[in-house]
Design a protein around this motif. Sequence first.
Motif, PDB file in Angstrom:
ATOM      1  N   SER A 284      23.967 -66.110  96.984  1.00 50.05           N
ATOM      2  CA  SER A 284      23.423 -67.494  96.889  1.00 50.05           C
ATOM      3  C   SER A 284      22.411 -67.409  95.875  1.00 50.05           C
ATOM      4  CB  SER A 284      23.278 -67.823  98.183  1.00 50.05           C
ATOM      5  OG  SER A 284      21.790 -67.528  98.811  1.00 50.05           O
ATOM      6  N   LYS A 285      21.999 -68.631  95.724  1.00 52.46           N
ATOM      7  CA  LYS A 285      20.722 -68.751  94.762  1.00 52.46           C
ATOM      8  C   LYS A 285      19.659 -68.343  95.270  1.00 52.46           C
ATOM      9  CE  LYS A 285      18.730 -72.546  92.105  1.00 52.46           C
ATOM     10  NZ  LYS A 285      18.890 -73.820  91.772  1.00 52.46           N
TER      11      LYS A 285
ATOM     12  N   ARG B  72      15.451 -64.037  95.613  1.00 57.44           N
ATOM     13  CA  ARG B  72      14.536 -62.830  96.271  1.00 57.44           C
ATOM     14  C   ARG B  72      14.860 -61.507  95.151  1.00 57.44           C
ATOM     15  NH1 ARG B  72      13.237 -62.717 101.412  1.00 57.44           N
ATOM     16  NH2 ARG B  72      12.078 -60.740 100.993  1.00 57.44           N
ATOM     17  N   VAL B  73      16.081 -61.273  94.955  1.00 60.14           N
ATOM     18  CA  VAL B  73      16.275 -60.126  94.074  1.00 60.14           C
ATOM     19  C   VAL B  73      15.474 -59.934  93.009  1.00 60.14           C
ATOM     20  CG1 VAL B  73      17.984 -58.577  93.138  1.00 60.14           C
ATOM     21  CG2 VAL B  73      18.416 -59.724  95.392  1.00 60.14           C
ATOM     22  N   ARG B  74      15.415 -61.041  92.445  1.00 60.17           N
ATOM     23  CA  ARG B  74      14.811 -61.251  91.067  1.00 60.17           C
ATOM     24  C   ARG B  74      13.161 -60.799  91.187  1.00 60.17           C
ATOM     25  NH1 ARG B  74      17.691 -65.942  88.726  1.00 60.17           N
ATOM     26  NH2 ARG B  74      16.071 -67.157  89.768  1.00 60.17           N
ATOM     27  N   SER B  75      12.802 -61.435  92.286  1.00 56.29           N
ATOM     28  CA  SER B  75      11.263 -61.306  92.531  1.00 56.29           C
ATOM     29  C   SER B  75      11.047 -59.819  92.819  1.00 56.29           C
ATOM     30  CB  SER B  75      10.679 -62.290  93.349  1.00 56.29           C
ATOM     31  OG  SER B  75      10.604 -61.865  94.641  1.00 56.29           O
TER      32      SER B  75
ATOM     33  N   ASP C  93      19.970 -64.887 101.894  1.00 57.77           N
ATOM     34  CA  ASP C  93      18.436 -64.852 102.101  1.00 57.77           C
ATOM     35  C   ASP C  93      17.973 -65.275 103.551  1.00 57.77           C
ATOM     36  OD1 ASP C  93      15.887 -64.371 102.006  1.00 57.77           O
ATOM     37  OD2 ASP C  93      15.405 -66.351 101.187  1.00 57.77           O
ATOM     38  N   GLN C  94      18.924 -64.544 104.380  1.00 62.10           N
ATOM     39  CA  GLN C  94      18.782 -64.854 105.996  1.00 62.10           C
ATOM     40  C   GLN C  94      18.180 -63.563 106.534  1.00 62.10           C
ATOM     41  OE1 GLN C  94      18.641 -67.677 107.839  1.00 62.10           O
ATOM     42  NE2 GLN C  94      19.042 -68.707 105.763  1.00 62.10           N
ATOM     43  N   GLY C  95      17.505 -62.544 105.844  1.00 59.05           N
ATOM     44  CA  GLY C  95      16.907 -61.568 106.381  1.00 59.05           C
ATOM     45  C   GLY C  95      17.592 -60.171 105.840  1.00 59.05           C
TER      46      GLY C  95
END
Length: 546
Positions: free
Chosen positions: A231-232, A237-240, A285-287
């Motif tokens: 998901s977006k 998160r991965v990008r950061s 992005d749920q953990g």
Amino acid sequence: MTNQEIATILVHISEILDIQGENPFKIRGIGEGIAKKIKELLETGKLKYYEDLKKSEYAPLTEFLRISAVGPKHARLVFDQLGVKTIAQLRKAAETGKLRELPGLGEKVEQNILQGIKQVQKYKERLPLAFIHPRARNIVEELKKDKLIKQITLAGSLRRMRETIADADILVASDKPKPVMDAFVKLPQVSKVVAKGNTKSSIVTKDGFQVDLRVVKPKSFGAAQHYFTGSKAHNIRVRSLGVDKGLKINEYGVFKGEKNIAGKAEEEVFKTVGLPYIPPELREDQGEIEAGLKNQLPHLIELKNIKGDLHVHSAWTDGNNSIEEMTQAAQKRGYQYIAICDHSPTIGITNGLTPQRLKKQIEEIDQLNKKMAQKVIGKNFRTLKGIEVDIKSNGQLDLDEDILKELDIVVAAVHTKFTQPQEEMTRRIVKAIENPHVDIIAHPTGRLIGRREPYQVEMDKLMDACKAWGKALELNAYPERLDLSDLNCRKAKEKGVKIAISTDAHREGHLDWITFGIATAKRGWIEPEDVINTLPLSKLLKWLKH
Ligand code: DGT
Ligand code: CA
């Protein structure tokens, strides 16, 4: 900031200016002004000019441009003359005949606008996964025949197996995007081409959902697969994580400065930021990022872990196949057992089993099992004697204990009085959980996706009761149910409550729905040991004795 994000912003700017009736972009093409704006976006991730423009009272009207019959002049006109700012208001104005009175519109245009609004709203709806998934797979199969396509995958919410889908995303790797796009928009499934370009095209199918196809170079396929699966929130998160390591990650690859260091395969993207491969179903992005960094991702359940189906129907009630046919279909799937759980008497329309008929059914199943044990038919396999017994509004069961005790398995379900207040409904189901004969609560919230909201029930209390009494909750894989939901699965796992993933099949073919149950379970972080029908027969029988 990706090219696509920049393009989206420029298009939005251009649309606002169009509505304002002054579009220097159009007049001048990509001139100095635009080059400067792109530079500002790339360097700061923001554009002051755009931020200001978005404050214009005309900015919200760009939404109207999605409606096929509405151009920028109309958008401005309805706002200036009628104060219409939203699609809902526009619809009302059309329905009450206000649009036809505006200069240059008339009755015909009003009707077209209304029609256009209906379409937009229809396509805005989210459709059930089980509706879109097989249809999107068909499109993938169709496209695959094209030799110019090196790789192809579903992406977006469809690959993450969300329970509802807004639009289907398909991603292709090819060195020749143009002929691929030509083939795509000519597929027999297409009813309307929304947009056609070299990297992205969108169509609406005859079934009324949108499919976006993106074509990338093979060396970018993995990066694009990750990007467009989303998901977006996960991507961000991965990008950061990448930024922390001095890396730039986008749909074209992973870059260190100008150097492309990864992107052909999806695994590489994770690897560059120190993550193990994260299955698509977890990417919300749920953990999953935190768990991945600690190497503590769950070992998700897979179809191959499933040893049997614990809730199927037969022609004795509202099913389509005989018990023997259902049994053989389950054997073909490589299962060790199946539980025949037809309806109890109260739900009249399903021809529910009276105690007398249930006794007869028990005899039939005993006979069948005897024949299988003697290898007269089929292989070594057990057809379990079960029932889907109704939980009455007071929490009592629809059949007496002297017949329930003859069964291998009792699945209890709410089918009536959905409107009880939360406290009553909770007490009702907890009472069923406490009944020593009950093993599983079927479709615990009663929801029908897109049709019926869940009934009011305190899920925590149900789960606590299941935990205390050693009972399981069903994840009903019937496409419009998926009940427990992914979130409730996760909650059950956290509380240590066991789950039964069952199809509620009413005909042989429905046994295939187990895949949607597995997908939902994965989204709920479920592992094989959380699920009772991963147990081999002997262990399952032990579990059923509590
Ligand atoms: P849907 O269509 O609402 O059922 O859900 P998705 O997840 O398929 O969303 P969609 O179709 O808008 O976009 C597909 C994927 O593309 C999405 O999951 C992540 C990626 N994506 C789309 N827009 C952006 C964006 O602005 N930034 C980032 N990082 N990723 C995006
Ligand atoms: Ca999508």
